[in-house]
Design a protein around this motif. Structure first.
Motif, PDB file in Angstrom:
ATOM      1  N   ARG A  34     -14.466   6.154 -11.061  1.00  0.00           N
ATOM      2  CA  ARG A  34     -13.548   7.038 -10.654  1.00  0.00           C
ATOM      3  C   ARG A  34     -13.431   7.068  -9.256  1.00  0.00           C
ATOM      4  O   ARG A  34     -14.222   6.992  -8.577  1.00  0.00           O
ATOM      5  CB  ARG A  34     -13.685   8.293 -11.282  1.00  0.00           C
ATOM      6  N   PHE A  35     -12.198   7.550  -8.631  1.00  0.00           N
ATOM      7  CA  PHE A  35     -12.171   7.501  -7.309  1.00  0.00           C
ATOM      8  C   PHE A  35     -10.902   8.375  -6.722  1.00  0.00           C
ATOM      9  O   PHE A  35      -9.963   8.750  -7.667  1.00  0.00           O
ATOM     10  CB  PHE A  35     -12.021   6.205  -6.786  1.00  0.00           C
ATOM     11  N   GLY A  36     -11.076   8.833  -5.637  1.00  0.00           N
ATOM     12  CA  GLY A  36      -9.803   9.409  -4.931  1.00  0.00           C
ATOM     13  C   GLY A  36      -9.058   8.071  -4.392  1.00  0.00           C
ATOM     14  O   GLY A  36      -9.511   7.092  -4.197  1.00  0.00           O
ATOM     15  N   LEU A  37      -7.995   8.587  -3.672  1.00  0.00           N
ATOM     16  CA  LEU A  37      -7.154   7.672  -2.889  1.00  0.00           C
ATOM     17  C   LEU A  37      -6.889   8.294  -1.607  1.00  0.00           C
ATOM     18  O   LEU A  37      -6.912   9.506  -1.356  1.00  0.00           O
ATOM     19  CB  LEU A  37      -5.625   7.598  -3.467  1.00  0.00           C
ATOM     20  N   GLU A  38      -6.821   7.194  -0.362  1.00  0.00           N
ATOM     21  CA  GLU A  38      -6.586   7.662   0.826  1.00  0.00           C
ATOM     22  C   GLU A  38      -5.469   8.619   0.858  1.00  0.00           C
ATOM     23  O   GLU A  38      -4.461   8.163   0.207  1.00  0.00           O
ATOM     24  CB  GLU A  38      -6.727   6.621   1.677  1.00  0.00           C
ATOM     25  N   PRO A  39      -5.290   9.577   1.970  1.00  0.00           N
ATOM     26  CA  PRO A  39      -4.016  10.188   2.063  1.00  0.00           C
ATOM     27  C   PRO A  39      -2.832   9.011   2.454  1.00  0.00           C
ATOM     28  O   PRO A  39      -3.115   8.065   3.318  1.00  0.00           O
ATOM     29  CB  PRO A  39      -4.142  10.863   3.357  1.00  0.00           C
ATOM     30  N   GLY A  40      -1.763   9.283   1.969  1.00  0.00           N
ATOM     31  CA  GLY A  40      -0.622   7.991   1.980  1.00  0.00           C
ATOM     32  C   GLY A  40      -0.609   7.234   0.979  1.00  0.00           C
ATOM     33  O   GLY A  40       0.176   6.384   1.041  1.00  0.00           O
ATOM     34  N   THR A  41      -1.534   7.102   0.230  1.00  0.00           N
ATOM     35  CA  THR A  41      -1.783   6.062  -1.011  1.00  0.00           C
ATOM     36  C   THR A  41      -1.309   6.947  -2.228  1.00  0.00           C
ATOM     37  O   THR A  41      -1.952   7.860  -2.597  1.00  0.00           O
ATOM     38  CB  THR A  41      -3.002   5.532  -1.016  1.00  0.00           C
ATOM     39  N   ASP A  42      -0.318   6.446  -2.812  1.00  0.00           N
ATOM     40  CA  ASP A  42       0.168   7.105  -4.094  1.00  0.00           C
ATOM     41  C   ASP A  42      -0.040   6.107  -5.058  1.00  0.00           C
ATOM     42  O   ASP A  42       0.385   5.061  -5.260  1.00  0.00           O
ATOM     43  CB  ASP A  42       1.741   7.681  -3.986  1.00  0.00           C
ATOM     44  N   LEU A  43      -0.261   6.763  -6.435  1.00  0.00           N
ATOM     45  CA  LEU A  43      -0.207   5.993  -7.684  1.00  0.00           C
ATOM     46  C   LEU A  43       1.263   5.993  -8.050  1.00  0.00           C
ATOM     47  O   LEU A  43       2.234   6.506  -7.857  1.00  0.00           O
ATOM     48  CB  LEU A  43      -1.063   7.120  -8.944  1.00  0.00           C
ATOM     49  N   PRO A  44       1.345   4.582  -8.670  1.00  0.00           N
ATOM     50  CA  PRO A  44       2.725   4.586  -9.386  1.00  0.00           C
ATOM     51  C   PRO A  44       2.973   5.850 -10.370  1.00  0.00           C
ATOM     52  O   PRO A  44       1.975   6.237 -10.870  1.00  0.00           O
ATOM     53  CB  PRO A  44       2.496   3.186 -10.545  1.00  0.00           C
TER      54      PRO A  44
END
Length: 104
Positions: A34-44
């Motif tokens: 499990r992980f977070g995403l850097e700001p500006g990175t969006d999931l589909p």
């Protein structure tokens, strides 16, 4: 991430990965990341709860790295760079701590 059959690539940048190790049987080990995403990175838009599943042999060698949505297979795949980041995390933070019996 790449949707199967599509040409568009969206590179995700993971932050704060954490793993759960689950021996499946005497032959396989499943590692859910499990992980977070850097700001500006969006999931589909089609994905609601992305995790990475690293399937390993009982010795800890990686066989496959696949994305899952809500714990199930999805119609996306990781890019080679995303797989490499997950592989690096696994080798550095998970594999050294696998029980010795599973490494044999």
């Amino acid at each position: 991430m790449i949707r199967y059959g599509a040409e568009q690539v969206q590179e995700l940048r993971f932050v704060r990965p954490r793993a759960t190790v689950e021996p499946r049987d005497g032959q396989w080990i499943d590692v859910e990341v499990r992980f977070g995403l850097e700001p500006g990175t969006d999931l589909p838009e089609e994905i609601s709860d992305l995790t990475g599943l690293i399937i390993c042999t009982a010795a800890g060698d990686i066989v496959q790295i696949v994305p899952q949505d809500e714990g199930r297979d999805c119609e996306f795949q990781f890019t080679e760079q995303e797989k490499e980041r997950l592989r690096s995390f696994y080798e550095r933070e998970v594999r050294p701590f696998l029980p010795e019996a599973e490494k044999a």
